[in-house]
Design a protein around this motif. Structure first.
Motif, PDB file in Angstrom:
ATOM      1  N   CYS A 109      -0.670  68.281  54.508  1.00 38.81           N
ATOM      2  CA  CYS A 109       0.239  68.876  55.486  1.00 38.81           C
ATOM      3  C   CYS A 109       1.634  68.295  55.287  1.00 38.81           C
ATOM      4  O   CYS A 109       1.791  67.084  55.154  1.00 38.81           O
ATOM      5  CB  CYS A 109      -0.270  68.569  56.893  1.00 38.81           C
ATOM      6  SG  CYS A 109       0.807  69.184  58.184  1.00 38.81           S
ATOM      7  N   GLU A 110       2.626  69.163  55.284  1.00 45.34           N
ATOM      8  CA  GLU A 110       4.011  68.689  55.119  1.00 45.34           C
ATOM      9  C   GLU A 110       4.390  67.662  56.187  1.00 45.34           C
ATOM     10  O   GLU A 110       3.788  67.594  57.248  1.00 45.34           O
ATOM     11  CB  GLU A 110       4.990  69.884  55.167  1.00 45.34           C
ATOM     12  CG  GLU A 110       5.457  70.355  53.809  1.00 45.34           C
ATOM     13  CD  GLU A 110       6.225  69.266  53.024  1.00 45.34           C
ATOM     14  OE1 GLU A 110       6.642  68.248  53.609  1.00 45.34           O
ATOM     15  OE2 GLU A 110       6.381  69.425  51.812  1.00 45.34           O
ATOM     16  N   LYS A 111       5.395  66.853  55.873  1.00 47.58           N
ATOM     17  CA  LYS A 111       5.991  65.957  56.858  1.00 47.58           C
ATOM     18  C   LYS A 111       6.892  66.767  57.780  1.00 47.58           C
ATOM     19  O   LYS A 111       7.311  67.846  57.343  1.00 47.58           O
ATOM     20  CB  LYS A 111       6.779  64.821  56.215  1.00 47.58           C
ATOM     21  CG  LYS A 111       7.802  65.174  55.151  1.00 47.58           C
ATOM     22  CD  LYS A 111       8.852  66.216  55.377  1.00 47.58           C
ATOM     23  CE  LYS A 111       9.890  65.956  56.453  1.00 47.58           C
ATOM     24  NZ  LYS A 111      10.872  67.087  56.565  1.00 47.58           N
ATOM     25  N   PRO A 112       7.257  66.321  58.947  1.00 41.65           N
ATOM     26  CA  PRO A 112       6.665  65.186  59.658  1.00 41.65           C
ATOM     27  C   PRO A 112       5.239  65.547  60.081  1.00 41.65           C
ATOM     28  O   PRO A 112       4.949  66.708  60.322  1.00 41.65           O
ATOM     29  CB  PRO A 112       7.571  65.056  60.887  1.00 41.65           C
ATOM     30  CG  PRO A 112       8.071  66.448  61.147  1.00 41.65           C
ATOM     31  CD  PRO A 112       8.227  67.061  59.790  1.00 41.65           C
ATOM     32  N   CYS A 139       6.616  62.792  50.606  1.00 41.46           N
ATOM     33  CA  CYS A 139       6.696  62.979  49.147  1.00 41.46           C
ATOM     34  C   CYS A 139       7.481  61.874  48.430  1.00 41.46           C
ATOM     35  O   CYS A 139       7.300  61.676  47.227  1.00 41.46           O
ATOM     36  CB  CYS A 139       7.291  64.350  48.830  1.00 41.46           C
ATOM     37  SG  CYS A 139       8.896  64.610  49.588  1.00 41.46           S
ATOM     38  N   LEU A 140       8.320  61.131  49.166  1.00 35.83           N
ATOM     39  CA  LEU A 140       9.084  60.081  48.462  1.00 35.83           C
ATOM     40  C   LEU A 140       8.176  58.979  47.934  1.00 35.83           C
ATOM     41  O   LEU A 140       8.549  58.239  47.031  1.00 35.83           O
ATOM     42  CB  LEU A 140      10.153  59.464  49.369  1.00 35.83           C
ATOM     43  CG  LEU A 140      11.273  60.391  49.845  1.00 35.83           C
ATOM     44  CD1 LEU A 140      12.355  59.579  50.530  1.00 35.83           C
ATOM     45  CD2 LEU A 140      11.860  61.222  48.716  1.00 35.83           C
ATOM     46  N   ASP A 200      10.060  56.336  56.730  1.00 38.61           N
ATOM     47  CA  ASP A 200       8.788  56.108  56.025  1.00 38.61           C
ATOM     48  C   ASP A 200       8.997  55.213  54.805  1.00 38.61           C
ATOM     49  O   ASP A 200       8.189  54.324  54.529  1.00 38.61           O
ATOM     50  CB  ASP A 200       8.178  57.451  55.604  1.00 38.61           C
ATOM     51  CG  ASP A 200       6.775  57.273  55.029  1.00 38.61           C
ATOM     52  OD1 ASP A 200       5.872  56.898  55.799  1.00 38.61           O
ATOM     53  OD2 ASP A 200       6.600  57.477  53.813  1.00 38.61           O
ATOM     54  N   MET A 201      10.101  55.449  54.079  1.00 39.61           N
ATOM     55  CA  MET A 201      10.351  54.657  52.863  1.00 39.61           C
ATOM     56  C   MET A 201      10.616  53.187  53.214  1.00 39.61           C
ATOM     57  O   MET A 201      10.136  52.279  52.516  1.00 39.61           O
ATOM     58  CB  MET A 201      11.534  55.274  52.100  1.00 39.61           C
ATOM     59  CG  MET A 201      11.803  54.692  50.735  1.00 39.61           C
ATOM     60  SD  MET A 201      10.359  54.372  49.661  1.00 39.61           S
ATOM     61  CE  MET A 201       9.533  55.949  49.585  1.00 39.61           C
ATOM     62  N   GLU A 295       2.152  64.439  44.528  1.00 35.19           N
ATOM     63  CA  GLU A 295       1.410  64.243  45.783  1.00 35.19           C
ATOM     64  C   GLU A 295       0.181  65.158  45.808  1.00 35.19           C
ATOM     65  O   GLU A 295      -0.880  64.778  46.288  1.00 35.19           O
ATOM     66  CB  GLU A 295       2.287  64.406  47.032  1.00 35.19           C
ATOM     67  CG  GLU A 295       2.702  65.816  47.366  1.00 35.19           C
ATOM     68  CD  GLU A 295       3.572  65.939  48.620  1.00 35.19           C
ATOM     69  OE1 GLU A 295       4.064  64.926  49.140  1.00 35.19           O
ATOM     70  OE2 GLU A 295       3.770  67.089  49.057  1.00 35.19           O
ATOM     71  N   ILE A 296       0.336  66.384  45.251  1.00 35.85           N
ATOM     72  CA  ILE A 296      -0.800  67.322  45.203  1.00 35.85           C
ATOM     73  C   ILE A 296      -1.890  66.752  44.274  1.00 35.85           C
ATOM     74  O   ILE A 296      -3.071  66.736  44.617  1.00 35.85           O
ATOM     75  CB  ILE A 296      -0.327  68.708  44.709  1.00 35.85           C
ATOM     76  CG1 ILE A 296       0.642  69.327  45.726  1.00 35.85           C
ATOM     77  CG2 ILE A 296      -1.522  69.616  44.438  1.00 35.85           C
ATOM     78  CD1 ILE A 296       1.501  70.453  45.175  1.00 35.85           C
TER      79      ILE A 296
END
Ligand SMILES: NC(=O)c1ccc[n+]([C@@H]2O[C@H](COP(=O)([O-])OP(=O)(O)OC[C@H]3O[C@@H](n4cnc5c(N)ncnc54)[C@H](O)[C@@H]3O)[C@@H](O)[C@H]2O)c1
Length: 340
Positions: A109-112, A139-140, A200-201, A295-296
């Motif tokens: 699921c995409e962020k956020p 994704c980072l 997140d980073m 990420e996938i």
């Protein structure tokens, strides 16, 4: 599980979905065991129109390898797939992630993760109850520009970090389903949509801060421009800024500058430069990995191998949403220090 390929269905085919689509195309070319088989979007025009998002510009895509749907129930009934890739607006993440987990699918699921940490808890509980994997597209954590820093910190390549500055600057998004980006109740404003990447980073690189202080102002949404300070036990300075209030003519930018004991490392326009305390500056050589594809691939492999996701678990994505909530507490108190 031998020769098994993870079959993926995507829900939502707007701005970021096109980047995910390119990720699947790269993975397929590389022979990775993952295949995008179907896509659902309630707006059929999304399958034909070129999409311009601040991040990437126009994209071209070939949908001949996927079956296209405008009705999710029909896609679930007709398609065989293991994993769903949710590229829906943020206010729909919890509803669709929990629904698809209950349907027996693994979920990217995409962020956020969602608009509140309470929603995130529900998503994690549902994944556990259903015995399915859930990963959020922070994704980072798969982006070589940032993995360079992660590696330097873990290896101690340049000594300890003394200060670090992260920026994410954009004009207000000009695309979006029914204007959802402009509605704080559906997007959470830039603090949840954009700043979340650096929040997140910071956690990924430095761990949990003991306290934060933040200021912000509102523009087309609430919390449209934010400046956050993250406090640790040592006296390093960690600051991140995000803006949805840059001039329309500007390009999206995500530079950073990290000052270590033995070198300053900067990233600007996708180029990482190391300025050693002694000697000449040089450009870091980085792998040409696409963060969406990676990420996938990561989630597909962890499904195939049934391995534990220590790199990007949903519990950590939830803590990032919690940290955004703590930043908002500080903003409400005009930048007061708030413990985390
Ligand atoms: N990782 C990143 O760097 C990054 C970048 C941009 C956006 N995002 C995130 O990705 C998500 C999507 O953003 P976007 O810019 O692609 O949004 P968007 O509005 O461009 O796309 C959303 C798509 O979902 C479709 N849709 C809406 N409701 C639907 C439903 N019930 N069923 C099926 N389709 C439906 C819309 O028609 C639209 O095509 C957001 O959570 C956003 O924060 C992440």
């Amino acid at each position: 599980m031998e020769n098994k390929v993870i079959r993926v269905a995507m829900i939502g085919f707007g701005g970021i979905a096109k980047s995910h689509k390119r990720g699947y195309e790269k993975l397929e070319k590389q022979g990775a065991p993952v295949k995008l088989v179907a896509i659902c979007d309630i707006d059929p025009e999304q399958f034909t129109k070129a999409q311009a998002i601040n991040l990437e510009g126009n994209s071209k895509y070939d949908l001949s390898g996927q079956t296209l749907y405008t009705d999710l129930d029909e896609m679930i009934a007709k398609e065989t797939f293991d994993m769903v890739d949710i590229c829906l607006p943020s206010f729909l993440h919890k509803e669709y992630a929990t629904r698809m987990l209950r349907t027996g699918k693994h979920v990217l699921c995409e962020k956020p993760m969602s608009l509140s940490s309470a929603d995130c808890e529900e998503m994690i509980a549902t994944a556990k109850a259903c015995g399915k994997k859930l990963m959020i597209g922070q994704c980072l954590r798969f982006e070589p520009l940032y993995l360079f820093l992660k590696n330097a910190i873990e290896e101690g390549t340049f000594g300890k970090v003394k200060n670090a500055f992260f920026e994410r600057l954009s004009a207000m998004p000009r695309w979006g389903f029914e204007g959802w980006y402009h509605d704080t109740n559906r997007s959470g404003g830039a603090i949840l949509d954009l700043h979340i990447h650096d929040v997140d980073m910071v956690r990924f690189l430095f761990g949990e801060p003991k306290a934060v202080s933040a200021i912000a102002y509102d523009a087309e949404t609430r919390w449209a421009v934010i400046n956050s300070r993250f406090m640790y036990d040592d006296d390093k300075i960690v600051v991140a800024t995000a803006s949805w209030d840059e001039a329309k003519s500007t390009k999206f930018a995500m530079p950073y500058r990290v000052n270590f004991e033995k070198a300053t490392v900067t990233q600007q326009g996708g180029v990482v430069t190391v300025y050693p305390a002694e000697g000449e500056p040089y450009e870091a050589e980085l792998p040409k990995a696409d963060r969406m594809a990676e990420e996938i691939r990561f989630l597909a492999m962890s499904i195939l191998e049934d391995s534990e996701n220590v790199k990007n678990p949903p519990e950590s994505a939830m803590m990032t949403v919690k940290l955004v909530e703590t930043l908002r507490e500080s903003i409400a108190q005009k930048g007061a220090t708030v413990a985390f």
